[in-house]
Scaffold this active site. Structure first.
Site, PDB file in Angstrom:
ATOM      1  N   LYS A  25       0.837  -1.209   0.000  1.00 34.55           N
ATOM      2  CA  LYS A  25       0.000   0.000   0.000  1.00 34.55           C
ATOM      3  C   LYS A  25       0.873   1.261   0.000  1.00 34.55           C
ATOM      4  O   LYS A  25       0.646   2.166  -0.791  1.00 34.55           O
ATOM      5  CB  LYS A  25      -0.917   0.037   1.235  1.00 34.55           C
ATOM      6  N   ARG A 183      -0.912  -8.725  13.434  1.00 39.06           N
ATOM      7  CA  ARG A 183      -1.303  -7.658  12.483  1.00 39.06           C
ATOM      8  C   ARG A 183      -2.215  -8.219  11.393  1.00 39.06           C
ATOM      9  O   ARG A 183      -3.207  -7.596  11.020  1.00 39.06           O
ATOM     10  CB  ARG A 183      -0.052  -7.021  11.865  1.00 39.06           C
TER      11      ARG A 183
HETATM   12  P1  AP5 Z   1       4.792  -1.520   1.798  1.00 39.77           P
HETATM   13  O1  AP5 Z   1       4.468  -0.699   0.603  1.00 39.77           O
HETATM   14  O2  AP5 Z   1       5.541  -0.878   2.910  1.00 39.77           O
HETATM   15  O3  AP5 Z   1       3.481  -2.296   2.321  1.00 39.77           O
HETATM   16  P2  AP5 Z   1       2.217  -1.790   3.144  1.00 39.77           P
HETATM   17  O4  AP5 Z   1       1.046  -2.458   2.573  1.00 39.77           O
HETATM   18  O5  AP5 Z   1       2.225  -0.291   3.206  1.00 39.77           O
HETATM   19  O6  AP5 Z   1       2.550  -2.430   4.531  1.00 39.77           O
HETATM   20  P3  AP5 Z   1       2.466  -1.886   6.009  1.00 39.77           P
HETATM   21  O7  AP5 Z   1       3.104  -2.937   6.845  1.00 39.77           O
HETATM   22  O8  AP5 Z   1       3.034  -0.492   6.120  1.00 39.77           O
HETATM   23  O9  AP5 Z   1       0.967  -1.823   6.246  1.00 39.77           O
HETATM   24  P4  AP5 Z   1       0.289  -1.741   7.608  1.00 39.77           P
HETATM   25  O10 AP5 Z   1      -1.091  -1.478   7.152  1.00 39.77           O
HETATM   26  O11 AP5 Z   1       0.501  -2.887   8.499  1.00 39.77           O
HETATM   27  O12 AP5 Z   1       1.070  -0.534   8.337  1.00 39.77           O
HETATM   28  P5  AP5 Z   1       0.635   0.925   8.789  1.00 39.77           P
HETATM   29  O13 AP5 Z   1       1.842   1.724   8.885  1.00 39.77           O
HETATM   30  O14 AP5 Z   1      -0.512   1.410   7.990  1.00 39.77           O
HETATM   31  O15 AP5 Z   1       5.613  -2.783   1.256  1.00 39.77           O
HETATM   32  C1  AP5 Z   1       6.086  -3.784   2.151  1.00 39.77           C
HETATM   33  C2  AP5 Z   1       7.426  -4.317   1.644  1.00 39.77           C
HETATM   34  O16 AP5 Z   1       7.226  -5.010   0.405  1.00 39.77           O
HETATM   35  C3  AP5 Z   1       8.448  -3.219   1.339  1.00 39.77           C
HETATM   36  O17 AP5 Z   1       9.731  -3.670   1.710  1.00 39.77           O
HETATM   37  C4  AP5 Z   1       8.375  -3.019  -0.184  1.00 39.77           C
HETATM   38  O18 AP5 Z   1       9.601  -2.595  -0.737  1.00 39.77           O
HETATM   39  C5  AP5 Z   1       7.979  -4.417  -0.656  1.00 39.77           C
HETATM   40  N1  AP5 Z   1       7.101  -4.412  -1.828  1.00 39.77           N
HETATM   41  C6  AP5 Z   1       6.032  -3.598  -2.058  1.00 39.77           C
HETATM   42  N2  AP5 Z   1       5.430  -3.919  -3.224  1.00 39.77           N
HETATM   43  C7  AP5 Z   1       6.114  -4.978  -3.720  1.00 39.77           C
HETATM   44  C8  AP5 Z   1       5.961  -5.779  -4.907  1.00 39.77           C
HETATM   45  N3  AP5 Z   1       4.978  -5.566  -5.796  1.00 39.77           N
HETATM   46  N4  AP5 Z   1       6.830  -6.801  -5.098  1.00 39.77           N
HETATM   47  C9  AP5 Z   1       7.823  -7.036  -4.194  1.00 39.77           C
HETATM   48  N5  AP5 Z   1       8.034  -6.311  -3.068  1.00 39.77           N
HETATM   49  C10 AP5 Z   1       7.179  -5.303  -2.824  1.00 39.77           C
HETATM   50  O19 AP5 Z   1       0.029   0.633  10.263  1.00 39.77           O
HETATM   51  C11 AP5 Z   1       0.876   0.292  11.337  1.00 39.77           C
HETATM   52  C12 AP5 Z   1       0.060   0.260  12.610  1.00 39.77           C
HETATM   53  O20 AP5 Z   1      -0.497   1.570  12.884  1.00 39.77           O
HETATM   54  C13 AP5 Z   1      -1.180  -0.662  12.592  1.00 39.77           C
HETATM   55  O21 AP5 Z   1      -0.839  -1.994  12.941  1.00 39.77           O
HETATM   56  C14 AP5 Z   1      -2.096   0.018  13.639  1.00 39.77           C
HETATM   57  O22 AP5 Z   1      -1.680  -0.319  14.949  1.00 39.77           O
HETATM   58  C15 AP5 Z   1      -1.806   1.492  13.427  1.00 39.77           C
HETATM   59  N6  AP5 Z   1      -2.755   2.129  12.479  1.00 39.77           N
HETATM   60  C16 AP5 Z   1      -2.425   2.705  11.287  1.00 39.77           C
HETATM   61  N7  AP5 Z   1      -3.516   3.186  10.695  1.00 39.77           N
HETATM   62  C17 AP5 Z   1      -4.571   2.904  11.519  1.00 39.77           C
HETATM   63  C18 AP5 Z   1      -5.965   3.137  11.408  1.00 39.77           C
HETATM   64  N8  AP5 Z   1      -6.513   3.743  10.334  1.00 39.77           N
HETATM   65  N9  AP5 Z   1      -6.763   2.708  12.435  1.00 39.77           N
HETATM   66  C19 AP5 Z   1      -6.248   2.097  13.513  1.00 39.77           C
HETATM   67  N10 AP5 Z   1      -4.908   1.834  13.667  1.00 39.77           N
HETATM   68  C20 AP5 Z   1      -4.078   2.242  12.658  1.00 39.77           C
END
Ligand code: AP5
Length: 228
Positions: A25, A183
């Site tokens: 994402k 998660r």
């Molecule tokens: P990346 O693009 O970083 O993936 P992502 O989907 O953004 O993953 P996240 O782990 O950041 O999502 P998340 O939803 O758990 O985290 P967030 O920060 O929102 O890609 C991942 C890896 O894969 C990278 O190394 C990249 O290079 C690689 N990659 C990408 N695309 C690829 C491809 N096509 N092929 C190969 N490799 C690829 O949330 C963190 C925490 O914050 C949550 O657990 C929660 O506690 C809190 N939080 C955040 N938002 C909320 C909300 N709205 N409500 C409540 N709690 C919230």
């Protein structure tokens, strides 16, 4: 009244990225935002910023995020409401990791309407959970500009350093293998139902997130250009 800062090609609406942790994402949302000179609004990044600054909000969120649970809606909604009031949001924005519950989605619908925006376009990143472990444990993020790398799939040119600004690359505390399970469970229970919610409203496209970064990006851009 907000100053008019309209760039040449504008989104003029909200785009939401929905998908499990590690689906890509952030990688794709940043690229789409860059393409339209729109702000990339990651609630995860906002929360991590609060934690880094030691605010009271950050102190509440830190233990919750460390165990892989969702932060309460009340905290997240306040943060988002404040952010989209800013002038750079006047011509659309790209949400990454928000909304994450049906209550957040309902509230977003109301907020967008209040600000004169159409309902959001939803990019649904679909991927087998077995594939995301390698993506999450291999992820490294630039401390300076937030650029995302992967030591297995998308390594930087110089180990530990960002290609763009030379910033140090770091691993997120919740990217440890033992936190990935909780998660993913939180996603299945609280966030996955949003796909059906938005599908019913007819503004969601399933995107195969297992493909290469370039292929995924092209599918997303096609969707946004067709739908906006
Ligand atoms: P990346 O693009 O970083 O993936 P992502 O989907 O953004 O993953 P996240 O782990 O950041 O999502 P998340 O939803 O758990 O985290 P967030 O920060 O929102 O890609 C991942 C890896 O894969 C990278 O190394 C990249 O290079 C690689 N990659 C990408 N695309 C690829 C491809 N096509 N092929 C190969 N490799 C690829 O949330 C963190 C925490 O914050 C949550 O657990 C929660 O506690 C809190 N939080 C955040 N938002 C909320 C909300 N709205 N409500 C409540 N709690 C919230």
């Amino acid at each position: 009244m907000r100053p008019d800062v309209r760039p040449s090609e504008t989104l003029d609406r909200a785009v939401v990225f929905l998908g499990p942790p590690g689906a890509g994402k952030g990688t794709q949302a940043k690229e789409l935002a860059r393409r339209f000179s729109a702000p990339h609004l990651s609630t995860g990044d906002m929360l991590r910023e609060h934690i880094a600054q030691g605010t009271s909000l950050g102190q509440r969120a830190q233990p919750i995020m460390a165990r892989g649970d969702l932060v309460p809606d009340s905290i997240v909604l306040r943060m988002v409401a404040h952010r989209i009031e800013q002038p750079d949001c006047s011509h659309g924005f790209v949400f990454d990791g928000f909304p994450r519950t049906v209550a957040q989605a309902q509230w977003l619908g109301v907020l967008l309407k209040q600000h004169g925006f159409k309902p959001p376009l939803v990019v649904h990143m679909v991927i087998d959970p077995a594939l995301v472990l390698r993506r999450i444990t291999g992820r490294r993020t630039c401390k300076v500009g937030g650029e995302i790398y992967n030591v297995f799939e998308r390594p930087p040119k110089v180990e530990g350093r960002c290609d763009n600004d030379g910033g140090e690359l770091e691993q997120r505390p919740d990217d440890r293998e033992e936190i990935v399970g909780p998660r993913l469970a939180a996603y299945q229970k609280q966030t996955a139902p949003l796909a059906a919610y938005y599908r019913r409203l007819g503004r969601l496209r399933d995107i195969d997130a297992a493909k290469s970064v370039g292929e995924v990006g092209t599918s997303i851009l096609d969707f946004v250009n067709e739908a906006r």
